[in-house]
Design a protein around this motif. Structure first.
Motif, PDB file in Angstrom:
ATOM      1  N   ARG A 163      32.242  57.398  32.789  1.00  0.00           N
ATOM      2  CA  ARG A 163      33.274  57.766  31.346  1.00  0.00           C
ATOM      3  C   ARG A 163      34.356  58.465  31.331  1.00  0.00           C
ATOM      4  O   ARG A 163      34.803  59.493  32.609  1.00  0.00           O
ATOM      5  N   ALA A 164      35.860  58.040  31.333  1.00  0.00           N
ATOM      6  CA  ALA A 164      37.074  58.279  31.461  1.00  0.00           C
ATOM      7  C   ALA A 164      36.889  60.180  31.064  1.00  0.00           C
ATOM      8  O   ALA A 164      37.339  60.761  32.000  1.00  0.00           O
ATOM      9  N   ASP A 165      35.919  60.404  29.329  1.00  0.00           N
ATOM     10  CA  ASP A 165      36.454  61.762  29.442  1.00  0.00           C
ATOM     11  C   ASP A 165      35.803  62.990  30.396  1.00  0.00           C
ATOM     12  O   ASP A 165      35.578  64.119  31.084  1.00  0.00           O
ATOM     13  N   HIS A 193      35.941  69.733  33.586  1.00  0.00           N
ATOM     14  CA  HIS A 193      35.068  70.811  35.099  1.00  0.00           C
ATOM     15  C   HIS A 193      33.767  71.177  34.910  1.00  0.00           C
ATOM     16  O   HIS A 193      33.577  71.482  33.873  1.00  0.00           O
ATOM     17  N   GLY A 194      33.150  69.970  36.215  1.00  0.00           N
ATOM     18  CA  GLY A 194      31.956  71.012  35.918  1.00  0.00           C
ATOM     19  C   GLY A 194      31.686  72.926  35.574  1.00  0.00           C
ATOM     20  O   GLY A 194      32.203  73.471  35.947  1.00  0.00           O
ATOM     21  N   TYR A 195      30.587  72.768  35.448  1.00  0.00           N
ATOM     22  CA  TYR A 195      30.340  75.000  34.851  1.00  0.00           C
ATOM     23  C   TYR A 195      30.284  75.856  36.269  1.00  0.00           C
ATOM     24  O   TYR A 195      29.834  74.978  37.352  1.00  0.00           O
ATOM     25  N   ALA A 196      31.604  76.144  36.604  1.00  0.00           N
ATOM     26  CA  ALA A 196      31.727  76.910  38.056  1.00  0.00           C
ATOM     27  C   ALA A 196      30.672  78.461  38.011  1.00  0.00           C
ATOM     28  O   ALA A 196      31.232  78.999  36.832  1.00  0.00           O
ATOM     29  N   VAL A 197      29.830  78.723  38.697  1.00  0.00           N
ATOM     30  CA  VAL A 197      29.117  79.455  39.214  1.00  0.00           C
ATOM     31  C   VAL A 197      29.516  80.109  40.333  1.00  0.00           C
ATOM     32  O   VAL A 197      30.002  79.663  41.282  1.00  0.00           O
ATOM     33  N   GLN A 198      29.991  81.768  40.228  1.00  0.00           N
ATOM     34  CA  GLN A 198      30.275  82.379  41.224  1.00  0.00           C
ATOM     35  C   GLN A 198      29.524  83.096  42.577  1.00  0.00           C
ATOM     36  O   GLN A 198      28.401  82.798  42.476  1.00  0.00           O
ATOM     37  N   ALA A 205      29.053  68.841  22.400  1.00  0.00           N
ATOM     38  CA  ALA A 205      29.556  68.169  20.384  1.00  0.00           C
ATOM     39  C   ALA A 205      30.616  66.991  21.321  1.00  0.00           C
ATOM     40  O   ALA A 205      30.588  65.946  21.138  1.00  0.00           O
ATOM     41  N   LYS A 206      31.314  67.439  22.906  1.00  0.00           N
ATOM     42  CA  LYS A 206      32.586  66.833  23.081  1.00  0.00           C
ATOM     43  C   LYS A 206      31.579  64.887  24.205  1.00  0.00           C
ATOM     44  O   LYS A 206      31.413  63.969  23.909  1.00  0.00           O
TER      45      LYS A 206
END
Length: 356
Positions: A6-8, A13-18, A117-118
């Motif tokens: 899917r284009a969206d 951006h993936g969930y970033a973990v510091q 939702a997205k």
């Protein structure tokens, strides 16, 4: 792969973990306390006896029953397990994927409401909080009238603000909502109030909790409570065996030692008061009241303070760019007393450095 995916999704951006090795880690709202050594040994011995070659079976039902007792779930209700609250949010959004449906929540709030939702292709309506992070009751009611949402998410307390919102505003939203109202009580162990009475009085209200803030962030157990008929419909979407036997057994063990976790929560609440007072006394800092295990502090240059604290081996969360209302804000998790003392020293030093 561009043709397949899917284009969206490709644009997300993936969930970033510091990275946090070697740091005082006060950025992700975890309970900072490990179990005492004797309980760790007992847990290890118990997990060693788990049948890893078998799928989860009746033990899952025992966990559901134990959680229902622990939460004092009202009669006429049932409980659904999730692999953390995130899975439950995704499943609820999937269940509401009907053409014309909308999802609604206050902002700033937990990012997974909008993200789910997205990903499901449903419109998401975010209603800004007030400047002091209270619910904007009139704006919420207007949005409900206009969009007729299938789900209204109300985090209670809210992430990242720690707000435990006005009861009258919540009641008005529940009365006006044409669909489900989900009270997300992830931080309930640290809050003065809960929503169980709303669950008793309103058939369209669900209460969602997690064992992550209880002290088992690594175990990934979320649970959803609501009227039996409603929960049984939602449970049809739950993947079979979505909770592992190891996670299940660790959760049951924790519920047998709830007094230890209650002591930890009491310490966190006391430390929250200490850290709040210390931050409030620092010139140039605005700290907001919280009923969760984190505090939101506003400074003139959050990026500089964040970097200065990180250089001093203390990791917080810079949330200033997540929403306009969060301008200047850092989110600070309450750690152990020793971690909190280190954090406060690093914060003051980094703040002075940013003001030089």
């Amino acid at each position: 792969m561009k043709r397949v995916l899917r284009a969206d999704v490709q644009d997300m951006h993936g969930y970033a973990v510091q990275p946090s090795a070697g740091m005082v880690k006060v950025d992700t709202m975890e309970n900072p306390f490990p179990l005492p050594p004797a309980l760790r040994r007992a847990l290890g011995e118990r997990l060693a006896e788990v049948a890893l070659n078998r799928y989860p079976a009746e033990r899952i039902d025992e966990l559901r029953a134990a959680l229902a007792r622990h939460a004092r779930m009202p009669e006429g209700c049932d409980l659904m397990l999730g692999n953390g609250s995130d899975e439950l949010i995704s499943l609820l959004t999937l269940a509401a994927d009907v053409p014309g449906n909308t999802i609604l929540a206050p902002l700033p709030g937990f990012v997974m409401y909008a993200m789910s939702a997205k990903l499901q292709g449903l419109p998401f309506v975010g209603v800004p909080l007030t400047a002091d992070f209270e619910l904007d009751g009139p704006a919420m009611l207007a949005a409900i009238r206009e969009h007729r949402p299938a789900i209204v998410w109300l985090a209670y307390p809210n992430n990242p603000t720690g707000s435990l919102w006005d009861d009258a505003a919540i009641e008005a939203i529940i009365e006006a909502a044409p669909g489900l109202v989900v009270m997300d009580e992830a931080y309930q162990p640290f809050a003065a109030r809960d929503s169980l009475d709303r669950l008793r009085r309103h058939p369209h209200v669900l209460v969602m909790r997690t064992m992550s803030k209880f002290g088992l962030a690594g175990v990934r157990i979320g649970y959803l409570m609501g009227r039996t008929a409603l929960v049984r419909e939602l449970d049809k979407l739950r993947p079979p065996f979505n909770v592992s036997v190891l996670n299940c057994e660790a959760a049951l063990f924790a519920l047998e030692h709830v007094d230890e976790y209650e002591r930890q929560a009491a310490t966190i609440r006391a430390e929250r008061a200490r850290v709040f007072a210390a931050l409030a006394a620092v010139p140039g800092v605005k700290v907001f009241p919280s009923e969760a295990n984190m505090l939101l502090a506003r400074v003139a240059d959050p990026a500089a303070v964040f970097a200065g604290m990180k250089a001093r081996k203390v990791l917080v969360k810079n949330v200033a760019g997540l929403h306009p209302l969060l301008a200047g804000c850092l989110r600070i998790t309450i750690g152990t007393p020793e971690e909190n003392t280190q954090m406060l020293a690093a914060f003051e030093a980094a703040l002075k450095e940013s003001q030089a």
